[in-house]
Design an enzyme around this catalytic site. Structure first.
Site, PDB file in Angstrom:
ATOM      1  N   ASP A   1       0.847  -1.197   0.000  1.00 49.22           N
ATOM      2  CA  ASP A   1       0.000   0.000   0.000  1.00 49.22           C
ATOM      3  C   ASP A   1       0.878   1.241   0.000  1.00 49.22           C
ATOM      4  O   ASP A   1       2.046   1.194   0.400  1.00 49.22           O
ATOM      5  CB  ASP A   1      -0.963   0.017   1.203  1.00 49.22           C
ATOM      6  CG  ASP A   1      -0.257   0.138   2.555  1.00 49.22           C
ATOM      7  OD1 ASP A   1       0.800  -0.507   2.738  1.00 49.22           O
ATOM      8  OD2 ASP A   1      -0.758   0.870   3.439  1.00 49.22           O
TER       9      ASP A   1
ATOM     10  N   GLU B   1       0.069  -0.945   5.915  1.00 49.86           N
ATOM     11  CA  GLU B   1       1.118  -0.327   6.735  1.00 49.86           C
ATOM     12  C   GLU B   1       0.872   1.166   6.911  1.00 49.86           C
ATOM     13  O   GLU B   1       1.023   1.710   8.004  1.00 49.86           O
ATOM     14  CB  GLU B   1       2.507  -0.550   6.107  1.00 49.86           C
ATOM     15  CG  GLU B   1       3.667  -0.284   7.066  1.00 49.86           C
ATOM     16  CD  GLU B   1       4.102   1.177   7.150  1.00 49.86           C
ATOM     17  OE1 GLU B   1       4.792   1.521   8.121  1.00 49.86           O
ATOM     18  OE2 GLU B   1       3.746   1.983   6.265  1.00 49.86           O
TER      19      GLU B   1
END
Ligand code: BES
Ligand code: MN
Ligand code: MN
Length: 453
Positions: A85, A149
Site C-alpha cells: 500500500d 502499513e
C-alpha cells in the site's frame, strides 16, 4: 548472480513500473479494487520468482500476501516483510508527472510508492528470483507483504497473532528505511513509535455571524490554536505532564556515536529551503529526528476556507496531531496522557473531544546480533564501505509486534534516501538504489546462513 541481474535489468525495472501503475492507496476506499489488483500482482510475482506457494489472505481491511520458498528445514528461515500500500498522492497538482504513471528521469523512478515501499519490497522478489535461478538460496524464505502499513497495520496484527506457526522464523528482514547517502551506507537500528489523534473543539451550536456574535463567545479556532501552542514550550519541550517520564536518555557515548554520522546542516537547510532548523533545545538535528519524541500538528481545519471572505464565527475546529515516541514510551500511555491534558486545557466556553487513531511502539535492535552482522557484511561487500548504524525517525508499527508475537528482531536493511520524498509529491527512487538492493539482499542470505552455522 551479478551477471544474472545485469542481464535481466530491463525486465526487473519494467515489472516494478507495472506495479507502480496500480494506485494502491490504503487510506481511501475509492481504491479498494486497486488494492486487490496490487495484492494479486504481488502474489503472481512471488510465484513467477519461483516461490513454492503464494497466497492471498483476506482481512476485514486490505489483503495480506504471503509466499514462501522452503529449501531445507535444517537451514535458517528468514521472514521478509514489506507493504504494497502507498500513501495518498494528494495534492496531485504538485506532481511534475502523474503519480501513478511512473517516469524515469535523471536515473530516478518518479511515482507514488517508488521507494515506500513498492520499489523496496520488490527488490526482495527480484533477489529471490535471482537466488533461485542461480541455485544459491542458502536460507528458507517466507515473505509477507501487507496492504495496511500506511494506515497502522491493525489487521496484520491480528493475522500475525493468529498465525505464529506459519510465520515462525529465525529473523526478520525489512527494506522500508533509508541510508545516509549512496556512498555512505547505513543500517537503522531503531524506529520511533507513534500516537496519532484527532481533536475537535466545539463552541456555539452553529456557525455565527462574526460581527453579531464576535467578541461575545469563544471562537473554537482561536481556542484550538491557543491549546496547540501551549503543547510545546519555548525550549521546544512538550508540556504534556508525564510525557518524558519513560524516555530512555542516551549515554554520552551513544550520543557521540549518533552525532558522529556524517550530517551536513547547511545542505539540510538548503534542501528544505529553510532559514534555520528548529526543535528541542540541547539536542542536535540528528537526535531531534531520531531519539527524541515529538509532537506535530499534521492538519488543521475549521471555518471558511473558500474563495473570498465570509464573515463567520465557526462552530467547530479540528486538528490531527502526531506524537513520535522513543523507548520506553508506549503509544497507549502517551495517548492517555495527551487526552487527559488536552481535555484539561479547554476553557468552559468550549467542549473538547480527542479521538485516537492508530499507534505503534518504538523499536531498537542491537548491533552485535548475527543478523545485524550479516546485514553489515552484505552492505560492506556491495557498497565497498562498512555501513554506519543509525536510528530512524519514522515508524513501522508491526516491527514491535513481530518482536512480541514471533519473538524475533527485525533487521532494517533499507536502501532509500531522504531525497526520495516519501509521502510527498514527486516521490522517487534511484535506479542505483533499486539495483543495489537486489545485489545486496542475496549477500545477506549468504552471510546469515554462514554465521548461523
Ligand atoms: N517506510 C515508512 C517508515 C520509514 C521511512 C522509516 C523512512 C524510516 C525511514 C513507513 O511506510 C511509514 O511511513 N510509516 C508511517 C507509520 C504510520 C502510518 C503508522 C509513519 O512513519 O508515518
Ligand atoms: Mn514504508
Ligand atoms: Mn510510508
Amino acid at each position: 548472480m551479478k551477471q544474472y541481474i545485469e542481464k535481466n535489468k530491463e525486465r526487473f525495472l519494467n515489472e516494478l513500473l507495472e506495479l507502480l501503475r496500480i494506485p494502491s492507496v490504503s487510506a481511501d476506499s475509492k481504491f479498494k479494487e486497486d488494492m486487490k489488483a496490487a495484492a494479486a500482482f504481488v502474489q503472481k510475482s512471488m510465484l513467477d520468482a519461483g516461490a513454492d506457494r503464494a497466497e492471498i489472505f483476506e482481512t476485514p481491511g486490505h489483503p495480506i500476501v504471503y509466499g514462501e520458498k522452503m529449501v531445507d528445514p535444517s537451514l535458517p528461515t528468514v521472514l521478509v516483510y514489506g507493504h504494497y500500500d502507498v500513501q495518498p498522492a494528494d495534492p496531485y497538482e504538485l506532481w511534475n508527472s502523474p503519480p501513478f504513471e511512473p517516469v524515469i528521469k535523471n536515473d530516478r523512478i518518479y511515482a507514488r510508492g517508488a521507494c515506500d515501499d513498492k520499489g523496496q519490497f520488490y527488490m526482495h522478489i527480484k533477489a529471490l528470483e535471482t537466488m533461485i535461478a542461480n541455485d544459491t538460496l542458502a536460507c528458507n524464505i517466507k515473505m509477507m507483504i501487507e496492504g495496511e502499513e500506511e494506515v497502522g497495520s491493525s489487521h496484520l496484527e491480528t493475522f500475525v497473532t493468529a498465525n505464529k506457526d506459519l510465520l515462525a522464523c529465525d529473523t526478520i528482514l525489512i527494506s522500508d528505511t533509508s541510508i545516509i547517502a549512496n556512498d555512505v551506507p547505513s543500517i537503522e537500528t531503531g524506529l520511533r513509535g507513534l500516537t496519532y489523534v484527532e481533536v475537535e473543539v466545539v463552541g456555539p451550536n452553529r456557525d455565527l455571524h462574526s460581527g453579531v456574535y464576535g467578541g461575545g463567545v469563544a471562537n473554537p479556532i482561536n481556542v484550538l490554536c491557543d491549546m496547540i501552542s501551549s503543547l510545546t514550550d519555548s525550549d521546544g519541550r512538550i508540556t504534556v505532564p508525564g510525557f518524558y517520564d519513560q524516555v530512555v536518555d542516551l549515554s554520552v557515548e551513544e550520543r557521540a556515536a549518533l552525532n558522529a554520522a556524517p550530517f551536513d546542516l547547511e545542505a539540510y537547510k538548503k534542501d528544505l529551503d529553510v532559514g534555520d532548523v528548529a526543535g528541542e533545545k540541547g539536542y542536535s538535528t540528528i537526535e531531534r529526528t531520531s531519539v527524541r519524541p515529538t509532537l506535530d500538528v499534521n492538519g488543521i481545519w475549521g471555518g471558511y476556507i473558500g474563495e473570498g471572505a465570509k464573515t463567520v464565527l465557526p462552530s467547530k475546529a479540528n486538528a490531527k496531531i502526531s506524537m513520535r515516541l522513543v523507548p520506553n514510551q508506549t503509544d497507549e500511555e502517551i495517548c492517555a496522557l495527551f487526552t487527559k491534558h488536552f481535555e484539561s486545557l479547554a476553557p468552559a466556553s468550549v467542549k473538547v473531544e480527542v479521538r485516537p487513531h492508530h499507534g505503534g511502539l518504538p523499536y531498537v535492535t542491537p548491533t552485535d546480533s548475527v543478523e545485524y552482522q550479516a546485514a553489515e557484511m552484505a552492505m560492506e561487500e556491495s557498497f565497498g564501505k562498512k555501513p554506519i548504524p543509525t536510528r530512524g525517525g519514522g515508524s513501522i508499527p508491526i516491527v514491535a509486534l513481530f518482536e512480541r508475537e514471533l519473538g524475533q528482531k527485525s533487521i532494517l536493511m533499507g536502501f532509500g534516501l531522504d531525497i526520495d520524498a516519501l509521502h510527498s509529491p514527486n516521490e522517487s527512487y534511484g535506479l542505483f538504489n533499486y539495483y543495489k538492493g537486489i545485489e545486496t539482499i542475496p549477500l545477506f542470505f549468504k552471510y546469515y546462513a554462514q554465521l548461523k552455522k
